[in-house]
Design an enzyme around this catalytic site. Structure first.
Site, PDB file in Angstrom:
ATOM      1  N   GLU A 302       0.798  -1.280   0.000  1.00 51.49           N
ATOM      2  CA  GLU A 302       0.002  -0.133  -0.027  1.00 51.49           C
ATOM      3  C   GLU A 302       0.756   1.269  -0.037  1.00 51.49           C
ATOM      4  O   GLU A 302       0.617   2.306   0.728  1.00 51.49           O
ATOM      5  CB  GLU A 302      -0.993   0.096   1.327  1.00 51.49           C
ATOM      6  CG  GLU A 302      -1.852  -1.045   1.114  1.00 51.49           C
ATOM      7  CD  GLU A 302      -2.851  -0.972   2.508  1.00 51.49           C
ATOM      8  OE1 GLU A 302      -4.221  -1.066   1.942  1.00 51.49           O
ATOM      9  OE2 GLU A 302      -2.542  -0.574   3.493  1.00 51.49           O
ATOM     10  N   ASP A 381      -9.547  -8.497   3.043  1.00 50.90           N
ATOM     11  CA  ASP A 381      -9.268  -7.446   4.138  1.00 50.90           C
ATOM     12  C   ASP A 381     -10.432  -7.132   5.041  1.00 50.90           C
ATOM     13  O   ASP A 381     -11.322  -6.029   5.084  1.00 50.90           O
ATOM     14  CB  ASP A 381      -8.941  -6.166   3.575  1.00 50.90           C
ATOM     15  CG  ASP A 381      -8.395  -4.835   4.283  1.00 50.90           C
ATOM     16  OD1 ASP A 381      -8.205  -5.054   5.632  1.00 50.90           O
ATOM     17  OD2 ASP A 381      -8.356  -3.595   3.911  1.00 50.90           O
ATOM     18  N   GLU A 409     -13.983  -2.191  11.242  1.00 50.21           N
ATOM     19  CA  GLU A 409     -13.298  -1.025  10.027  1.00 50.21           C
ATOM     20  C   GLU A 409     -14.377  -1.016   9.001  1.00 50.21           C
ATOM     21  O   GLU A 409     -15.033  -0.265   8.414  1.00 50.21           O
ATOM     22  CB  GLU A 409     -11.964  -1.588   9.418  1.00 50.21           C
ATOM     23  CG  GLU A 409     -11.527  -0.712   8.211  1.00 50.21           C
ATOM     24  CD  GLU A 409     -10.391  -1.150   7.695  1.00 50.21           C
ATOM     25  OE1 GLU A 409     -10.120  -0.250   6.555  1.00 50.21           O
ATOM     26  OE2 GLU A 409      -9.514  -1.489   8.161  1.00 50.21           O
TER      27      GLU A 409
END
EC number: 3.2.1.139
Length: 841
Positions: A302, A381, A409
Site C-alpha cells: 500500500e 481485508d 473497519e
C-alpha cells in the site's frame, strides 16, 4: 445486632442499586453481588504472597484480589508475605515460589508458560501460575468467578493455546488513530508520548484480565520519529505501566527509517550501513525497555517502503530486524498484507486474493526462527465474510499468527452492533485438510500443526479516549472475546458472551438473555443488509469504508472487485476459467471451491461468476436472495430497538441511553444499506423483486416532491444512497430552508421518520411541525456522538434517520420541516416516512 442488620441492609441496597456508569471499567467493574454471612465466612480472610517487587505481576494479582474481594463481596482482607498457610488464606504465587515456600511438589497440575492452577475449597484458595503472569491471570479468573456470583469449590488448571496473544494499536504520533472510532490516542499527542498514564494503566488491567501478553503501541504505517531519544524515553513510561500487568510492549517500524531518520541515503536491508543502523537502534530501544516484546513491520504494501525497492525479498527484509532482535530475545511480527494496489480489472486473471501466496509461499523456510508472519484471516481485508486465507496451509516451515480486527473497519465501525466471535470461530474451526489430514486453522496458527515454536494471535484494537474505550459499550464484547479465544480457541461464543455480559451489565437474567439474543443475531443481520453470498461488504472502499457504495467495488486498483455487470456478478476464482485462487488451497478444499455445486452459498460469489438468475441451493436466484436478505437483515435491525428498550430500569441510565441511541441509529442506517444495495442491483440487472418491495415505498414522501422555499433539489452521488436519487439542500449556507407537504395518509398514529444527511463540517438544525405544532427538533451532531469516519458529502456514510414516535395524523394535516444550515452542511433532507404500527419502511 441492630448494627449488623443495618450493614446487611446497606449492602443489599448497594447490590441492587443501578448505579451510573460510563464504561471506563469495562468488564472489571467489580460490581457488588449478594454474599451473606455464611458466604463471607467461606471466603479467605487474607492474601498470602512471597514477593514485594511492585513491578511483579504477582503483587498486582494480590492487589486486584484485595480490591475484588472488597468491592464484590464487601470483605476486607490483608496482604501478607509470610509462611504458607491454607487456612482461611488465599495464596497467590508462581509455581517455584509455591513449591519453595509451601513444600508442595505433587499437588500442582502440569503448567505451561503463562498457565495457572486455581483451587478454591472452603476458605482456602490457591492461585499458582507457571510464571508471574500466569498467577495474575489466575487472580483475574478467581475475581471473574466471584463477580458472576460463583462461590462454588473449583479445582482446575488451564494453559494458553499459543504463546503470542498480542494486540496492535494503529495510533499515530499526532494523536489520531487510523481506523479508530473512539477518540484520540491514549498513547500519543502532538508527536510525543503523553505524560498522563492513567488511561494506559486501566487499559493494561483490561488486557491482562483477558490474558493478552503484548501490545504494539503505534500504527503499522509507522512514523520514524518514534525512534528519537525523547520518544524512546517515553516508551519507557509506557512499558513501566504495562510491566506489572505481565504485558510487554512492542513497536511498529517504518522500513525507510535509516534514510528518513538516519540520513543514510538508503534503506537497503543488505547494506552493511543499514544493518548496523538498525542494530544500534534496537540496542538503544532495549536500553530504554529491557523487556521489549519486539517489532511489527509492514513493508512493500500500500505504498509503504520495503525491501522490494532494492529487489530484495520480503524474507531478507524481515530477517534484517529479526537478527537485530535475536540477542535480546525479541520477536519480529511481519505482516503478510502485501499486494499490488494498482491492479487492472481488465485482466480476468488478476486477483488481489492471490497476493499472499504469490509473495510468501516460495519464502517458506527462509525466515529466521524469531520471525512470525502475521496473516489476515482472509485473503482480502476484514470483510463480513471471506474464506480462510490459503497461506495458512502453505507455510510448513514458518511461524504464523492470525490477524483479526476488533475495531470494526468494514463492519459498522462500532456504530452497528456486530458480535465477531462467531465469525472468528468459523475461521479458527475451519479444517484446511493439509496433506489430507485434519488441519483446523486454530492448530496451524498456534504452531501445533507444523510443530513450530512460535505462533498465535494478533488483533487490531484501536481503543481511544472515549470512556467506553471502543466508542460503543457493546463493542467491548469483541475485545473480551478476542482475549478468550486467543487463550482457548475452542471456547464457545455464547459462553464467552454471557460471561462478559454478567461482568459488564450484571446478572439480571433478562439482561443476559436479551444481550445474548441481540449479539448472536448481529453478524448474520449485518451480513444480510450489507453484502451476502461472499460478495464482500459492499461498502465504499475508496473513501471511509463505512456506508454503502457497491459501485466503488469495481473499476478500482485495489482489487476488491465484484465484477458486476448487467447480466452477472462474482469473481471467478476457479482454476479452469478464473484467477486460480481456488487452487491455492489444499486439494480437498480446492475441489470443493472449484465447482459451483459444492461451493457453499455463502461463498458462491467469492469463487464464481454467475448470472443473477443462477439458482442457489436454496432454490432462490442470486438476485432474489439479495433482495430478500437485505430486507431480512434490516428487519432484524429494527427489532434491536424495542428489545433493548425492554431493559429500561435494569441497566444504568447512561449506558442504557448510549446503547439505545446506537441501536436507533443502526435501525435507520440498515435501511439506508438495504435500499442502496437493492436499488443498485435492480438498476444494474433490471430484474424485479418478486415481492414487489424494491423501489416501492408507499409510506414515503420524497423531500424533492414537497413544496420548497429556500431549499433546492440536489442529485446525490452515489445515486442509490438517496431515495429516488435526489435530496434537497438549502440554496446557500446562510439560507433557511422550508419543506412543506399536505399528508394524504389515513388518520391514525404513526412513527414519523425523517431521513437526512449529517455532514462533517457543520451542525445544521431542523424543526418539524405538524400543522403549527412542533413535533420535534434535532441537530446534525453525529460527528460528536457517533464514532464512525464522517463524510463531507451527501452519501451512504452521512445518511441518517431520526424517528418521532406515536404521532397522531389526520388526512390533510400539513407537515413542515424547517432546516437551518451550519458551516458547510446545508441542512440536507432525503425523505419523510410515516409508518403505521408493525410496518417496516
Amino acid at each position: 445486632m441492630r448494627q449488623l442488620s443495618f450493614l446487611r441492609l446497606f449492602w443489599l441496597l448497594l447490590v441492587t442499586a443501578v448505579a451510573a456508569e460510563n464504561g471506563f471499567d469495562g468488564w472489571l467493574r467489580y460490581a457488588p453481588v449478594r454474599c451473606d454471612k455464611n458466604c463471607q465466612r467461606r471466603l479467605p480472610s487474607r492474601i498470602v504472597t512471597f514477593t514485594n517487587n511492585q513491578s511483579n505481576p504477582v503483587v498486582t494479582a494480590a492487589q486486584e484480589l484485595k480490591k475484588g474481594l472488597h468491592e464484590i463481596v464487601g470483605k476486607d482482607v490483608s496482604i501478607t508475605r509470610s509462611k504458607c498457610d491454607s487456612r482461611s488464606s488465599l495464596v497467590v504465587a508462581t509455581l517455584d515460589e509455591y513449591r519453595k515456600a509451601c513444600n508442595k511438589h505433587s499437588d500442582v497440575p502440569t503448567l505451561e508458560e503463562d498457565g495457572f492452577w486455581l483451587r478454591a475449597k472452603g476458605d482456602g484458595v490457591q492461585i499458582i501460575g507457571q510464571n508471574a503472569r500466569g498467577a495474575l491471570y489466575g487472580a483475574f479468573e478467581y475475581i471473574s468467578l466471584l463477580g458472576q456470583g460463583n462461590f462454588s469449590d473449583v479445582d482446575y488448571s488451564t494453559n494458553p493455546d499459543a504463546p503470542i496473544r498480542w494486540v496492535n494499536q494503529w495510533d499515530n504520533m499526532d494523536g489520531s488513530i487510523e481506523r479508530g472510532y473512539a477518540g484520540p490516542s491514549i498513547f500519543f499527542s502532538e508527536g510525543r508520548i503523553v505524560e498522563n498514564m492513567d488511561r494506559v494503566k486501566q487499559y493494561a488491567r483490561l488486557l491482562a484480565s483477558i490474558r493478552i501478553n503484548a501490545i504494539v503501541v503505534n500504527n503499522v504505517n509507522a512514523n520514524a520519529t518514534l525512534l528519537t531519544p525523547t520518544n524512546m524515553k517515553g516508551l519507557t513510561r509506557i512499558a513501566d505501566v504495562f510491566r506489572p500487568y505481565g504485558i510487554q510492549i512492542g513497536v511498529s517500524l517504518n522500513f525507510a527509517s535509516p534514510d528518513t531518520l538516519g540520513g543514510l541515503g538508503t534503506y537497503d536491508p543488505l547494506d552493511p550501513k543499514v544493518i548496523s543502523w538498525w542494530q544500534d537502534i534496537t540496542d538503544s530501544l532495549y536500553e530504554y525497555v529491557p523487556d521489549l516484546a519486539g517489532y511489527l513491520v509492514k513493508a512493500s504494501s500500500e505504498g509503504q517502503p520495503g525491501p522490494e525497492t532494492y529487489n530484495r525479498t520480503l524474507a531478507e527484509g524481515a530477517n534484517l530486524f529479526a537478527r537485530a532482535l535475536q540477542p535480546h530475545g525479541g520477536v519480529l511480527m511481519f505482516r503478510a498484507f502485501v499486494y499490488d494496489h494498482h491492479l487492472s480489472e481488465d485482466s480476468w486473471t488478476n486477483d488481489r486474493a492471490n497476493a499472499q501466496i504469490e509473495f510468501f509461499k516460495e519464502l517458506d523456510g527462509k525466515f529466521e526462527d524469531n520471525v512470525v508472519v502475521q496473516i489476515k484471516h482472509g485473503p482480502i481485508d476484514f470483510q463480513v465474510r471471506e474464506p480462510v486465507s490459503p497461506l495458512f496451509a502453505n507455510m510448513y516451515h514458518t511461524n504464523m499468527a492470525i490477524e483479526l480486527q476488533v475495531t470494526q473497519e468494514y463492519l459498522g465501525q462500532q456504530c452497528h452492533l456486530v458480535y465477531l466471535s462467531p465469525m472468528w470461530k468459523e475461521i479458527l474451526d475451519f479444517d484446511l485438510r493439509v496433506d489430507k489430514k485434519p488441519s483446523p486453522v486454530r492448530d496451524i496458527v498456534s504452531g501445533q500443526h507444523f510443530k513450530r515454536s512460535l505462533g498465535g494471535y494478533a488483533a487490531v484494537v484501536n481503543v481511544g479516549t472515549n470512556s467506553s474505550w471502543l466508542g460503543s459499550h457493546l463493542a467491548m464484547s469483541n475485545l473480551y472475546a478476542y482475549g478468550r479465544l486467543a487463550w482457548n480457541p475452542t471456547a464457545d461464543s455464547v459462553d464467552i458472551l454471557e460471561d462478559w455480559t454478567r461482568l459488564t451489565f450484571g446478572r439480571d437474567r433478562r439482561v443476559l438473555d436479551t444481550i445474548t439474543e441481540l449479539s448472536m443475531a448481529s453478524w448474520p443481520a449485518y451480513e444480510n443488509y450489507t453484502g451476502n453470498l461472499g460478495i464482500q461488504t459492499l461498502t465504499d472502499i475508496l473513501y471511509t469504508h463505512y456506508g454503502p457504495n457497491p459501485g466503488s467495488q469495481d473499476g478500482n486498483g485495489w482489487g476488491q472487485w465484484t465484477r458486476a455487470n448487467s447480466q452477472s456478478i462474482g469473481m471467478d476464482r476457479t482454476v479452469k476459467n478464473g484467477t486460480k485462487n481456488a487452487g491455492q488451497y489444499p486439494s480437498e478444499i480446492a475441489e470443493m471451491y472449484e465447482e459451483i455445486e459444492t461451493t457453499p452459498d455463502d461463498l458462491l460469489l467469492w469463487f464464481h461468476h454467475v448470472p443473477y438468475t443462477h439458482r442457489l441451493h436454496s432454490s432462490k436466484t442470486v438476485i432474489q436472495h439479495f433482495y430478500d436478505a437485505h430486507y431480512s437483515g434490516a428487519e432484524t435491525a429494527q427489532t434491536f430497538v424495542p428489545k433493548w428498550e425492554a431493559l429500561k430500569g435494569r441497566i444504568d441510565k447512561q449506558r442504557y441511553e448510549e446503547v439505545r441511541h446506537r441501536f436507533i441509529y443502526q435501525a435507520g442506517h440498515s435501511i439506508v444499506w438495504r435500499d442502496a444495495i437493492n436499488n443498485f442491483y435492480y438498476n444494474l440487472s433490471d430484474i424485479e423483486d418478486q415481492e414487489g418491495r424494491v423501489r416501492h415505498h408507499p409510506w414515503r414522501v420524497e423531500a424533492e416532491d414537497m413544496n420548497l422555499s429556500g431549499y433546492t433539489k440536489y442529485t446525490v452521488h452515489p445515486y442509490e444512497t438517496a431515495s429516488n436519487a435526489t435530496a434537497i439542500v438549502t440554496a446557500t449556507n446562510s439560507t433557511t430552508g422550508t419543506a412543506t407537504t399536505k399528508l394524504k395518509f389515513p388518520p391514525g398514529t404513526y412513527d414519523l421518520g425523517i431521513n437526512y444527511y449529517d455532514l462533517y463540517g457543520g451542525q445544521s438544525e431542523w424543526t418539524v411541525y405538524l400543522n403549527k405544532r412542533v413535533v420535534g427538533k434535532w441537530k446534525g451532531n453525529a460527528e460528536d456522538i457517533l464514532g464512525h469516519t464522517p463524510s463531507i458529502y451527501l452519501d451512504g456514510h452521512s445518511a441518517i434517520r431520526i424517528t418521532f414516535r406515536d404521532v397522531k395524523v389526520k388526512k390533510g394535516d400539513v407537515l413542515k420541516i424547517v432546516g437551518q444550515p451550519d458551516g458547510v452542511e446545508p441542512a440536507p433532507l432525503d425523505y419523510v416516512v410515516l409508518l403505521p404500527e408493525g410496518v417496516v419502511d
